[in-house]
Design a protein around this motif. Structure first.
Motif: not given
Lengths: 239, 239, 239
Positions: B11, B23, B25, B27, B31, B34, B49, B53, B92, C160-163, C165-166, C168-169, C172-173, C196, C198, C217, C220-221
């Motif tokens: 990705l 982790i 990442m 974007i 969007d 979002l 981002i 844990r 986060l 974890p929440a960071a994943i 977020v991605l 969610a984006d 949305a797309k 997180v 969504y 996605v 993979q993350l």
């Protein structure tokens, strides 16, 4: 498990350890900046500090004995979301006193009570049950749960919370008790923990009867989630 | 443990991983729906981002280096109750930038700092201690802790929370530092975690002196709960 | 893992158990004191209670099927911070009915749905992913997430929440969906959990398309944090 023998710790502030990864300490003269930051009245020059990874009920009922037995006041009772991966709380309790010997004595009494107050805590891989009782509630129970001072008071705790709901109903029906409070994961009184806590007062016999009924029901329910583990007291039942 | 070698992840949004189940990442074009839902200003077309844990202090101090070093801003710092059954937080953190290369760079810098900022994290089966220090606080530390920008700033963290209380008092007394904040399980600043965090600024030598004193005391206290485990740095101490 | 065979439990209140350390019970006549303490309208003489250590999405979507299929209402949906050391929630859900057979039926339907609604839950040592979808949201989803009643509705959850977020984006797309909500560790909608969430509605194909894209996605993350564990469905994927 019984209280661990404390490791030799040379700090004068160290008082002792106990079951539940509990540690007790004392500060003879709290730094003025910390007094402010903690929002503690400066007349409490000395504070006793007891914290744990596991246990809120056992610690609050033990703290209640400590304030009854010593010349100290309970200033802080906070319940972290903890139990080391379990469903419940840990605790942070702070006593205040004008004199360090009083603060130390409060910590010592509290630590010495914990083996007893863990007596009606029962756990398995799926959750835990807890029951506490006192014939005469004092200031720690009043502060933490709103217990009427001087009256018999008890709590039932079930985790997962659903079991605590049924135990609350059982306790309410088993004898003539007055509901003092009901705490659930999202309505306050817990720290988003997976527990329902039911708090009630009444005459001594009624409070104990309600606890016995809820304990009998709770053990059967929690047992369904982990049938191979016998639900045994963490120490020795006292109610 | 050092940062894990990131798995090949195809990705384009993936930046890397690090200690603490962290982790990172990015974007490139968030969007619009979002943007609204996250309440992030649309001028930040790109976001970086980073989540974990385990670890809040290490991540916030690492994020502070990232905002110093890159053309980005820190938009979100949230502290979940986590540490995988432990007593503390995860994190986060979201960076905003007009350009994706800036957002990516912020994430990269932050990930690269984590081995250092985990250097004064010490844990055993009963809890953990954490110390962080910077000679010059920037916007992430200001946002998370109210640190005065440009000044030396440090934190002490103890879990179970009771140990953090005594470490706070020790730090306050050890040198001339200014108290910036005090967070406990139930008074805000934590997410009902079993930690007390003490935050302070001052001149560089004083802040470090306070940390050294608190670290010495904290290790002795946490050691009493798990005497058989030596308290060692997660990576390499840096303060 | 499939639902456990319930242990023989003689209590008339016991209904059954299911995956996630889930237990279902019923109270035929709630004690009036408990009605007050729980803030439940007394017209609901009977309540059905379902609680779990692990799972909020699976339980809420299962509860939604229960309110569609039975003559009951969903009175309480609370999300404790739990998952037994993991990053997410447990749940406490209470149905109300005038008649105990309706409350029991709601619990039975909900328990029977859980194997399906755990179908798109994927976990490893570092975190978890969760996806839920319904062609027609009803009152439980409206109460918990604000889902528009009668519309197709889905959620993506990353920890974890960071994943998250991605994811969610990505959702949305991926298709034309309407954002219903976004919950993160510190902004509400979670209990300080490391997730997180969504939430989105739209036509049935679009909602599913968004979920498929986010699931691809997310796997993979999350895989980058624990490369040696294959991310498999807890039961059988249904979306």
């Amino acid at each position: 498990a019984p209280a661990k023998a404390p490791k030799a710790c040379q700090l004068t502030e160290f008082v002792g350890t106990a079951i539940g990864n509990t540690i007790g300490m004392v500060i003879a003269n709290v730094d003025p900046a910390l007094h402010d930051a903690m929002k503690i009245d400066k007349k409490y020059r000395s504070i006793g500090i007891v914290g744990a990874r596991t246990g809120a009920g056992p610690h609050i009922f033990a703290a209640d004995e400590a304030v009854k037995a010593t010349n100290s006041e309970v200033l802080v009772i906070e319940l972290p979301r903890d139990t080391e991966g379990g469903a419940g709380h840990g605790s942070l309790i702070i006593f205040g006193a004008a004199d360090v010997s009083d603060a130390r004595r409060a910590v010592e009494v509290m630590l010495s009570e914990l083996d007893r107050t863990f007596g009606d805590v029962y756990g398995n891989a799926a959750g835990h049950l807890e029951f506490q009782y006192t014939a005469r509630a004092s200031f720690a129970l009043n502060k933490a749960f709103g217990a009427p001072i001087g009256q018999a008071f008890g709590i039932t705790v079930g985790a997962p919370a659903a079991i605590g709901v049924l135990m609350a109903d059982t306790a309410a029906k088993a004898a003539t008790v007055d509901t003092v409070g009901y705490a659930s994961p999202g309505n306050g009184g817990t720290s988003y923990s997976n527990e329902v806590i039911y708090m009630f007062s009444g005459d001594s016999g009624a409070v104990r009867q309600s606890i016995h009924a809820a304990r009998d029901v709770g053990k059967q329910l929690l047992g369904t989630l982990d049938p191979t583990t016998e639900l045994k007291s963490t120490t020795t039942p006292y109610i």
